[in-house]
Every structure is written in structure tokens, then in C-alpha cells.
Design a protein around this motif. Sequence first.
Motif, PDB file in Angstrom:
ATOM      1  N   ALA A   1       0.804  -1.224   0.000  1.00  0.00           N
ATOM      2  CA  ALA A   1       0.000   0.000   0.000  1.00  0.00           C
ATOM      3  C   ALA A   1       0.834   1.269   0.000  1.00  0.00           C
ATOM      4  O   ALA A   1       0.570   2.207  -0.762  1.00  0.00           O
ATOM      5  CB  ALA A   1      -0.956  -0.004   1.189  1.00  0.00           C
ATOM      6  N   ASP A   2       1.870   1.325   0.842  1.00  0.00           N
ATOM      7  CA  ASP A   2       2.636   2.571   0.937  1.00  0.00           C
ATOM      8  C   ASP A   2       3.434   2.825  -0.341  1.00  0.00           C
ATOM      9  O   ASP A   2       3.530   3.962  -0.816  1.00  0.00           O
ATOM     10  CB  ASP A   2       3.556   2.538   2.154  1.00  0.00           C
ATOM     11  N   ARG A   3       3.986   1.748  -0.902  1.00  0.00           N
ATOM     12  CA  ARG A   3       4.728   1.889  -2.159  1.00  0.00           C
ATOM     13  C   ARG A   3       3.798   2.367  -3.276  1.00  0.00           C
ATOM     14  O   ARG A   3       4.162   3.255  -4.059  1.00  0.00           O
ATOM     15  CB  ARG A   3       5.368   0.542  -2.521  1.00  0.00           C
ATOM     16  N   LEU A   4       2.613   1.802  -3.343  1.00  0.00           N
ATOM     17  CA  LEU A   4       1.662   2.195  -4.382  1.00  0.00           C
ATOM     18  C   LEU A   4       1.141   3.614  -4.163  1.00  0.00           C
ATOM     19  O   LEU A   4       0.929   4.363  -5.125  1.00  0.00           O
ATOM     20  CB  LEU A   4       0.497   1.212  -4.414  1.00  0.00           C
ATOM     21  N   ALA A   5       0.955   3.979  -2.893  1.00  0.00           N
ATOM     22  CA  ALA A   5       0.523   5.356  -2.603  1.00  0.00           C
ATOM     23  C   ALA A   5       1.574   6.356  -3.068  1.00  0.00           C
ATOM     24  O   ALA A   5       1.247   7.394  -3.662  1.00  0.00           O
ATOM     25  CB  ALA A   5       0.262   5.514  -1.111  1.00  0.00           C
TER      26      ALA A   5
ATOM     27  N   GLY B   1       0.304  13.747  -8.922  1.00  0.00           N
ATOM     28  CA  GLY B   1       0.627  15.051  -8.356  1.00  0.00           C
ATOM     29  C   GLY B   1      -0.277  15.444  -7.203  1.00  0.00           C
ATOM     30  O   GLY B   1      -0.556  16.625  -6.993  1.00  0.00           O
ATOM     31  N   VAL B   2      -0.751  14.444  -6.446  1.00  0.00           N
ATOM     32  CA  VAL B   2      -1.633  14.700  -5.309  1.00  0.00           C
ATOM     33  C   VAL B   2      -1.173  13.846  -4.126  1.00  0.00           C
ATOM     34  O   VAL B   2      -0.324  12.968  -4.263  1.00  0.00           O
ATOM     35  CB  VAL B   2      -3.105  14.359  -5.644  1.00  0.00           C
ATOM     36  N   ARG B   3      -1.747  14.121  -2.965  1.00  0.00           N
ATOM     37  CA  ARG B   3      -1.503  13.264  -1.808  1.00  0.00           C
ATOM     38  C   ARG B   3      -2.438  12.069  -1.898  1.00  0.00           C
ATOM     39  O   ARG B   3      -3.637  12.219  -2.137  1.00  0.00           O
ATOM     40  CB  ARG B   3      -1.753  14.031  -0.511  1.00  0.00           C
ATOM     41  N   VAL B   4      -1.912  10.878  -1.713  1.00  0.00           N
ATOM     42  CA  VAL B   4      -2.698   9.641  -1.798  1.00  0.00           C
ATOM     43  C   VAL B   4      -2.600   8.890  -0.477  1.00  0.00           C
ATOM     44  O   VAL B   4      -1.502   8.706   0.060  1.00  0.00           O
ATOM     45  CB  VAL B   4      -2.207   8.742  -2.954  1.00  0.00           C
ATOM     46  N   THR B   5      -3.743   8.467   0.027  1.00  0.00           N
ATOM     47  CA  THR B   5      -3.804   7.690   1.258  1.00  0.00           C
ATOM     48  C   THR B   5      -4.610   6.425   1.004  1.00  0.00           C
ATOM     49  O   THR B   5      -5.707   6.487   0.430  1.00  0.00           O
ATOM     50  CB  THR B   5      -4.474   8.489   2.395  1.00  0.00           C
ATOM     51  N   VAL B   6      -4.060   5.285   1.403  1.00  0.00           N
ATOM     52  CA  VAL B   6      -4.757   3.999   1.289  1.00  0.00           C
ATOM     53  C   VAL B   6      -5.199   3.597   2.692  1.00  0.00           C
ATOM     54  O   VAL B   6      -4.381   3.535   3.616  1.00  0.00           O
ATOM     55  CB  VAL B   6      -3.857   2.917   0.672  1.00  0.00           C
ATOM     56  N   ILE B   7      -6.495   3.348   2.831  1.00  0.00           N
ATOM     57  CA  ILE B   7      -7.081   3.094   4.155  1.00  0.00           C
ATOM     58  C   ILE B   7      -7.861   1.781   4.105  1.00  0.00           C
ATOM     59  O   ILE B   7      -8.626   1.538   3.158  1.00  0.00           O
ATOM     60  CB  ILE B   7      -8.045   4.244   4.547  1.00  0.00           C
ATOM     61  N   ASP B   8      -7.677   0.946   5.132  1.00  0.00           N
ATOM     62  CA  ASP B   8      -8.424  -0.311   5.122  1.00  0.00           C
ATOM     63  C   ASP B   8      -9.854  -0.077   5.610  1.00  0.00           C
ATOM     64  O   ASP B   8     -10.247   1.045   5.955  1.00  0.00           O
ATOM     65  CB  ASP B   8      -7.697  -1.399   5.916  1.00  0.00           C
ATOM     66  N   ALA B   9     -10.637  -1.133   5.656  1.00  0.00           N
ATOM     67  CA  ALA B   9     -12.070  -1.001   5.910  1.00  0.00           C
ATOM     68  C   ALA B   9     -12.402  -0.512   7.313  1.00  0.00           C
ATOM     69  O   ALA B   9     -13.497   0.006   7.551  1.00  0.00           O
ATOM     70  CB  ALA B   9     -12.767  -2.337   5.663  1.00  0.00           C
ATOM     71  N   VAL B  10     -11.469  -0.632   8.249  1.00  0.00           N
ATOM     72  CA  VAL B  10     -11.735  -0.181   9.620  1.00  0.00           C
ATOM     73  C   VAL B  10     -11.055   1.151   9.930  1.00  0.00           C
ATOM     74  O   VAL B  10     -11.049   1.613  11.068  1.00  0.00           O
ATOM     75  CB  VAL B  10     -11.316  -1.250  10.648  1.00  0.00           C
ATOM     76  N   GLY B  11     -10.458   1.778   8.903  1.00  0.00           N
ATOM     77  CA  GLY B  11      -9.876   3.098   9.096  1.00  0.00           C
ATOM     78  C   GLY B  11      -8.382   3.136   9.323  1.00  0.00           C
ATOM     79  O   GLY B  11      -7.808   4.223   9.482  1.00  0.00           O
ATOM     80  N   LYS B  12      -7.711   2.000   9.312  1.00  0.00           N
ATOM     81  CA  LYS B  12      -6.257   1.974   9.496  1.00  0.00           C
ATOM     82  C   LYS B  12      -5.576   2.464   8.221  1.00  0.00           C
ATOM     83  O   LYS B  12      -5.897   2.016   7.123  1.00  0.00           O
ATOM     84  CB  LYS B  12      -5.785   0.563   9.820  1.00  0.00           C
TER      85      LYS B  12
ATOM     86  N   VAL C   1     -10.585   1.922   1.254  1.00  0.00           N
ATOM     87  CA  VAL C   1     -10.825   3.203   0.587  1.00  0.00           C
ATOM     88  C   VAL C   1      -9.499   3.813   0.154  1.00  0.00           C
ATOM     89  O   VAL C   1      -8.495   3.717   0.872  1.00  0.00           O
ATOM     90  CB  VAL C   1     -11.569   4.172   1.549  1.00  0.00           C
ATOM     91  N   VAL C   2      -9.498   4.429  -1.015  1.00  0.00           N
ATOM     92  CA  VAL C   2      -8.352   5.235  -1.440  1.00  0.00           C
ATOM     93  C   VAL C   2      -8.792   6.690  -1.403  1.00  0.00           C
ATOM     94  O   VAL C   2      -9.900   7.027  -1.838  1.00  0.00           O
ATOM     95  CB  VAL C   2      -7.841   4.826  -2.843  1.00  0.00           C
TER      96      VAL C   2
END
Length: 204
Positions: free
Chosen positions: A51-55, A63-74, A136-137
Motif C-alpha cells: 500500500a505505501d509503495r503504491l501510494a 501530483g496529489v496526496r494519496v492515502t490507502v485506508i483499510d475497511a476499519v480506518g487503518k 478506501v483510497v
Amino acid sequence: VVAGLSSFLAGIFLNRAVERRVTGQVTAKLKREARLAGDLLLSEPDLEAAADRLADRLGRDLGVRVTVIDAVGKVLGDTDLDDSGLRAVENHAGRPEFIDAKRAGAGHAVRYSSTVTIDMLYVAARIDPDDPSRGVVRLAVPLTEVQEAQEEIRAPILMGALLSILAAAALGWLVARNPARRLEAMSRTASDFAAGRTGVRAAA
């Protein structure tokens, strides 16, 4: 004066319309990009590990900030956080855009980011449109970028409103000029008659 005031009010209205339109356009663009990012993340067999590598990759490409979040908010990955930052960042289950994305498929919000300490426009979407359990992305841009885009459109509109006010004022002065001069001439003629100078005529 009435025309000038109308132009001024129209300028205020158009200014607000520009703000809504630009914000809407940026939001729509981020939603499209979030769906594309979701397609890439969905194809990853071990998302938590990657996830972090892909983000980081998506952040560079878009050219934006990307956050990958699992189903419980982590938070699994974020372009602005390293490994220690990811371990320390708070759970995102209460973020409004995350809640809306899990419930309805997509969501957005404008708010202050406690992580990067600036106001941001956030847009979130399910990684799998049909399955909220996949997480969620979220894409985000600083609100200053949105405001800069608004300024590019706002300045010509406000300049046009100002020119309209000046033109209306000049037209009003020209329209009022001749009647005022006639009244002044008639007043002088009346004074001449009163003084016995009956040969004087008022200017037509």
C-alpha cells in the motif's frame, strides 16, 4: 449609480459562482483519479504490504496526496508518511470523506489536516466500488491550489465588473451634464429678468 450597483452585485454573485464551479471541477477530477487508483490497488494481491509503495507511486503520477485506508480506518499507505509515520498516524474511521465513501461509494470534504497541518480538499472512493470491505483510497490537494485556480478565473470577472461600474458612472455623468447646464442657464436668465434685463434668453 443603479447600473454600477447592479454590476457590483453581479460581480459578487459571479465570484461565488466561480468558487463553486472550480471546487466542483477539482472534486470531479479527483473522483475520476481515485477510481483509477482504486483499479490499480484492487489488482494488488497483498495490498497491506504494497500500500505505501503504491501510494507513493500514485502520488508522483497524479501530483496529489494519496492515502490507502483499510475497511476499519487503518492507514496502510500515504505519500506524506514514512513507516514510523504510518505507525503513529491516528485511525481514519471518523473522517467524513471515509465514512461517505464506505457508505455511498465516494465522498469529499474540505478541512484542516492534522497530519500535514494545512487545509485540504479530500476526495475518497472505495477501492472496490462493489465491496466496502476492500477499503478506501483517498486523494487530496492543498486548498491553496484550489484557491489559485479560482484566482485565475476570478480576476478577469472582477475586473470586468469594475470596468462596468466605471462605465456606468461615466455614462451617468454625461447624461446628467446637459440637463444640469440647462438648469443653470435658466436660473441665470430668471435672475436677469428679475433684474430688469429682459433681452436675455435662456439657452435651448
